[in-house]
Design a protein around this motif. Structure first.
Motif, PDB file in Angstrom:
ATOM      1  N   LEU A   1       0.830  -1.206   0.000  1.00 52.94           N
ATOM      2  CA  LEU A   1       0.000   0.000   0.000  1.00 52.94           C
ATOM      3  C   LEU A   1       0.866   1.258   0.000  1.00 52.94           C
ATOM      4  O   LEU A   1       1.998   1.243   0.493  1.00 52.94           O
ATOM      5  CB  LEU A   1      -0.911   0.000   1.230  1.00 52.94           C
ATOM      6  CG  LEU A   1      -1.885  -1.176   1.335  1.00 52.94           C
ATOM      7  CD1 LEU A   1      -2.633  -1.129   2.669  1.00 52.94           C
ATOM      8  CD2 LEU A   1      -2.876  -1.178   0.174  1.00 52.94           C
ATOM      9  N   LEU A   2       0.308   2.323  -0.549  1.00 49.05           N
ATOM     10  CA  LEU A   2       0.980   3.622  -0.592  1.00 49.05           C
ATOM     11  C   LEU A   2       0.310   4.572   0.386  1.00 49.05           C
ATOM     12  O   LEU A   2      -0.926   4.690   0.399  1.00 49.05           O
ATOM     13  CB  LEU A   2       0.915   4.218  -2.000  1.00 49.05           C
ATOM     14  CG  LEU A   2       1.527   3.406  -3.143  1.00 49.05           C
ATOM     15  CD1 LEU A   2       1.203   4.073  -4.479  1.00 49.05           C
ATOM     16  CD2 LEU A   2       3.022   3.272  -2.966  1.00 49.05           C
ATOM     17  N   PHE A   3       1.111   5.251   1.208  1.00 48.37           N
ATOM     18  CA  PHE A   3       0.586   6.236   2.141  1.00 48.37           C
ATOM     19  C   PHE A   3       1.331   7.559   1.954  1.00 48.37           C
ATOM     20  O   PHE A   3       2.477   7.578   1.527  1.00 48.37           O
ATOM     21  CB  PHE A   3       0.757   5.753   3.586  1.00 48.37           C
ATOM     22  CG  PHE A   3      -0.042   4.532   3.924  1.00 48.37           C
ATOM     23  CD1 PHE A   3      -1.363   4.649   4.339  1.00 48.37           C
ATOM     24  CD2 PHE A   3       0.513   3.261   3.818  1.00 48.37           C
ATOM     25  CE1 PHE A   3      -2.114   3.519   4.649  1.00 48.37           C
ATOM     26  CE2 PHE A   3      -0.221   2.131   4.125  1.00 48.37           C
ATOM     27  CZ  PHE A   3      -1.542   2.261   4.540  1.00 48.37           C
ATOM     28  N   GLY A   4       0.651   8.649   2.294  1.00 54.95           N
ATOM     29  CA  GLY A   4       1.287   9.956   2.158  1.00 54.95           C
ATOM     30  C   GLY A   4       0.318  11.072   2.457  1.00 54.95           C
ATOM     31  O   GLY A   4      -0.535  10.956   3.349  1.00 54.95           O
ATOM     32  N   ALA A   5       0.426  12.154   1.680  1.00 50.77           N
ATOM     33  CA  ALA A   5      -0.398  13.340   1.918  1.00 50.77           C
ATOM     34  C   ALA A   5      -0.943  13.873   0.597  1.00 50.77           C
ATOM     35  O   ALA A   5      -0.359  13.649  -0.462  1.00 50.77           O
ATOM     36  CB  ALA A   5       0.423  14.415   2.619  1.00 50.77           C
ATOM     37  N   VAL A   6      -2.070  14.577   0.699  1.00 53.10           N
ATOM     38  CA  VAL A   6      -2.705  15.178  -0.476  1.00 53.10           C
ATOM     39  C   VAL A   6      -2.979  16.647  -0.181  1.00 53.10           C
ATOM     40  O   VAL A   6      -3.513  16.991   0.882  1.00 53.10           O
ATOM     41  CB  VAL A   6      -4.030  14.469  -0.829  1.00 53.10           C
ATOM     42  CG1 VAL A   6      -4.708  15.156  -2.012  1.00 53.10           C
ATOM     43  CG2 VAL A   6      -3.783  13.009  -1.143  1.00 53.10           C
ATOM     44  N   THR A   7      -2.590  17.523  -1.093  1.00 52.40           N
ATOM     45  CA  THR A   7      -2.873  18.956  -0.946  1.00 52.40           C
ATOM     46  C   THR A   7      -3.614  19.437  -2.188  1.00 52.40           C
ATOM     47  O   THR A   7      -3.413  18.919  -3.289  1.00 52.40           O
ATOM     48  CB  THR A   7      -1.578  19.775  -0.770  1.00 52.40           C
ATOM     49  OG1 THR A   7      -0.716  19.544  -1.893  1.00 52.40           O
ATOM     50  CG2 THR A   7      -0.864  19.379   0.508  1.00 52.40           C
ATOM     51  N   HIS A   8      -4.476  20.447  -2.000  1.00 57.09           N
ATOM     52  CA  HIS A   8      -5.252  21.021  -3.092  1.00 57.09           C
ATOM     53  C   HIS A   8      -4.873  22.497  -3.249  1.00 57.09           C
ATOM     54  O   HIS A   8      -4.788  23.239  -2.266  1.00 57.09           O
ATOM     55  CB  HIS A   8      -6.759  20.919  -2.826  1.00 57.09           C
ATOM     56  CG  HIS A   8      -7.260  19.505  -2.752  1.00 57.09           C
ATOM     57  ND1 HIS A   8      -7.039  18.685  -1.657  1.00 57.09           N
ATOM     58  CD2 HIS A   8      -7.969  18.769  -3.642  1.00 57.09           C
ATOM     59  CE1 HIS A   8      -7.600  17.511  -1.877  1.00 57.09           C
ATOM     60  NE2 HIS A   8      -8.169  17.536  -3.068  1.00 57.09           N
ATOM     61  N   ASP A   9      -4.631  22.893  -4.477  1.00 59.03           N
ATOM     62  CA  ASP A   9      -4.264  24.280  -4.765  1.00 59.03           C
ATOM     63  C   ASP A   9      -5.169  24.797  -5.875  1.00 59.03           C
ATOM     64  O   ASP A   9      -5.134  24.289  -6.998  1.00 59.03           O
ATOM     65  CB  ASP A   9      -2.793  24.363  -5.181  1.00 59.03           C
ATOM     66  CG  ASP A   9      -2.346  25.798  -5.401  1.00 59.03           C
ATOM     67  OD1 ASP A   9      -3.011  26.701  -4.847  1.00 59.03           O
ATOM     68  OD2 ASP A   9      -1.353  26.008  -6.117  1.00 59.03           O
ATOM     69  N   VAL A  10      -6.002  25.795  -5.560  1.00 56.36           N
ATOM     70  CA  VAL A  10      -6.928  26.362  -6.536  1.00 56.36           C
ATOM     71  C   VAL A  10      -6.314  27.619  -7.134  1.00 56.36           C
ATOM     72  O   VAL A  10      -5.966  28.566  -6.417  1.00 56.36           O
ATOM     73  CB  VAL A  10      -8.288  26.693  -5.897  1.00 56.36           C
ATOM     74  CG1 VAL A  10      -9.242  27.274  -6.943  1.00 56.36           C
ATOM     75  CG2 VAL A  10      -8.898  25.447  -5.257  1.00 56.36           C
ATOM     76  N   THR A  11      -6.164  27.635  -8.449  1.00 56.32           N
ATOM     77  CA  THR A  11      -5.602  28.789  -9.155  1.00 56.32           C
ATOM     78  C   THR A  11      -6.554  29.213 -10.265  1.00 56.32           C
ATOM     79  O   THR A  11      -7.473  28.473 -10.643  1.00 56.32           O
ATOM     80  CB  THR A  11      -4.229  28.453  -9.751  1.00 56.32           C
ATOM     81  OG1 THR A  11      -4.380  27.352 -10.666  1.00 56.32           O
ATOM     82  CG2 THR A  11      -3.234  28.074  -8.659  1.00 56.32           C
ATOM     83  N   THR A  12      -6.326  30.382 -10.783  1.00 56.31           N
ATOM     84  CA  THR A  12      -7.140  30.897 -11.881  1.00 56.31           C
ATOM     85  C   THR A  12      -6.350  30.799 -13.174  1.00 56.31           C
ATOM     86  O   THR A  12      -5.243  31.340 -13.281  1.00 56.31           O
ATOM     87  CB  THR A  12      -7.533  32.362 -11.634  1.00 56.31           C
ATOM     88  OG1 THR A  12      -8.269  32.447 -10.410  1.00 56.31           O
ATOM     89  CG2 THR A  12      -8.393  32.886 -12.768  1.00 56.31           C
ATOM     90  N   ALA A  13      -6.900  30.080 -14.142  1.00 56.32           N
ATOM     91  CA  ALA A  13      -6.256  29.921 -15.444  1.00 56.32           C
ATOM     92  C   ALA A  13      -6.926  30.841 -16.448  1.00 56.32           C
ATOM     93  O   ALA A  13      -8.155  30.868 -16.565  1.00 56.32           O
ATOM     94  CB  ALA A  13      -6.350  28.473 -15.905  1.00 56.32           C
ATOM     95  N   VAL A  14      -6.122  31.616 -17.165  1.00 57.70           N
ATOM     96  CA  VAL A  14      -6.632  32.568 -18.157  1.00 57.70           C
ATOM     97  C   VAL A  14      -6.430  31.980 -19.546  1.00 57.70           C
ATOM     98  O   VAL A  14      -5.316  31.580 -19.916  1.00 57.70           O
ATOM     99  CB  VAL A  14      -5.915  33.919 -18.049  1.00 57.70           C
ATOM    100  CG1 VAL A  14      -6.449  34.888 -19.104  1.00 57.70           C
ATOM    101  CG2 VAL A  14      -6.088  34.493 -16.657  1.00 57.70           C
ATOM    102  N   THR A  15      -7.518  31.889 -20.319  1.00 57.96           N
ATOM    103  CA  THR A  15      -7.463  31.377 -21.682  1.00 57.96           C
ATOM    104  C   THR A  15      -8.065  32.402 -22.638  1.00 57.96           C
ATOM    105  O   THR A  15      -8.537  33.476 -22.209  1.00 57.96           O
ATOM    106  CB  THR A  15      -8.236  30.052 -21.791  1.00 57.96           C
ATOM    107  OG1 THR A  15      -9.625  30.305 -21.521  1.00 57.96           O
ATOM    108  CG2 THR A  15      -7.702  29.031 -20.795  1.00 57.96           C
ATOM    109  N   ASP A  16      -8.081  32.079 -23.927  1.00 56.95           N
ATOM    110  CA  ASP A  16      -8.652  32.989 -24.923  1.00 56.95           C
ATOM    111  C   ASP A  16     -10.147  33.185 -24.710  1.00 56.95           C
ATOM    112  O   ASP A  16     -10.706  34.220 -25.076  1.00 56.95           O
ATOM    113  CB  ASP A  16      -8.407  32.433 -26.335  1.00 56.95           C
ATOM    114  CG  ASP A  16      -6.929  32.438 -26.695  1.00 56.95           C
ATOM    115  OD1 ASP A  16      -6.180  33.220 -26.064  1.00 56.95           O
ATOM    116  OD2 ASP A  16      -6.525  31.663 -27.589  1.00 56.95           O
ATOM    117  N   SER A  17     -10.796  32.164 -24.137  1.00 54.71           N
ATOM    118  CA  SER A  17     -12.247  32.254 -23.931  1.00 54.71           C
ATOM    119  C   SER A  17     -12.620  32.847 -22.574  1.00 54.71           C
ATOM    120  O   SER A  17     -13.795  32.951 -22.252  1.00 54.71           O
ATOM    121  CB  SER A  17     -12.867  30.856 -24.071  1.00 54.71           C
ATOM    122  OG  SER A  17     -12.287  29.970 -23.125  1.00 54.71           O
TER     123      SER A  17
END
Length: 240
Positions: free
Chosen positions: A7-23
């Motif tokens: 089994l694999l154990f560890g940590a999870v982090t979430h990072d919310v960013t704003t992505a700018v596209t042509d639309s």
């Protein structure tokens, strides 16, 4: 030894960013999965059935988050087998029931690890592939992988090494880009292992060369004895 699972154990982090596209712009969630512990454990049976008691005991013994599982198979391709498909599907159900209150957990990882050697055993190579899937109805996709060396030794260039493998597919519907971070073995450990394996190869070559010399000597002795035996038989026949 044979195949190794665990089994694999560890940590999870979430990072919310704003992505700018042509639309326009949109929020993108980046999930970082930090694999910290590889726990060798045979948690399933011959036919892929999960041993829930063994699994739950291992989860309770590790304060880190369960990230998935791994399989080390020597000299095999990095493809998910039919049995591993079954194990992963059952593990997804068991893990979901154990972590029902957390709705933001990323899909379970499956790490495939393998090694191979050249025909003369002079070089040993290691390879890996991390995969996951968003649901049981979707195929496995490769995860972007970033390996870093936390320790810096005398060879600074090696300490700065970073390997990347790219996404085979993205999931634009959820805007998630995941990558897995795996700490590598200390440099000194790798050096010691390589040196010991190289010394073993040299010893085997020396033993083979000595064996060849002994074989030549024995063949010569046998041939001499055959000639001597033939001469004795000829002498005995002449005396009659």
């Amino acid at each position: 030894g044979g195949d190794v699972y665990g089994l694999l154990f560890g940590a999870v982090t979430h990072d919310v960013t704003t992505a700018v596209t042509d639309s326009g712009s949109k929020e993108v969630t980046k999930i970082c999965i930090d694999v910290q512990i590889y726990c060798p454990l045979k948690f399933f049976g011959l036919y892929g059935e999960i041993h829930e008691d063994v699994f739950q005991k291992a989860v309770q013994q590790h304060p880190q988050k369960l990230l998935g599982w791994f399989a080390f198979r020597a000299n095999t391709p990095l493809r998910v087998s039919v049995k591993e498909h079954s194990v992963h599907g059952q593990l997804e159900k068991v893990a979901a029931a154990s972590d029902a209150e957390n709705n933001h957990s990323p899909p379970l990882l499956f790490a495939m690890l393998t090694n191979s050697t050249t025909t003369n055993f002079s070089t040993q190579s290691f390879d890996y592939r991390f995969v996951s899937r968003e649901s049981v109805k979707l195929p496995f996709t490769s995860m972007e992988l970033n390996i870093t060396n936390p320790e810096h030794k005398s060879q600074a260039e090696y300490g700065e090494f970073s390997a990347f493998s790219t996404f085979s597919e993205e999931t634009p519907d959820k805007g998630i880009n995941s990558f897995t971070h795996v700490p590598s073995a200390p440099l000194q450990t790798l050096h010691s292992f390589a040196a010991s394996q190289q010394e073993r190869v040299y010893n085997l070559i020396e033993e083979l060369e000595l064996g060849d010399v002994e074989e030549i000597k024995l063949v010569a002795e046998v041939e001499a004895l055959r000639k001597e035996h033939a001469a004795l038989q000829a002498s005995a026949a002449a005396a009659r």
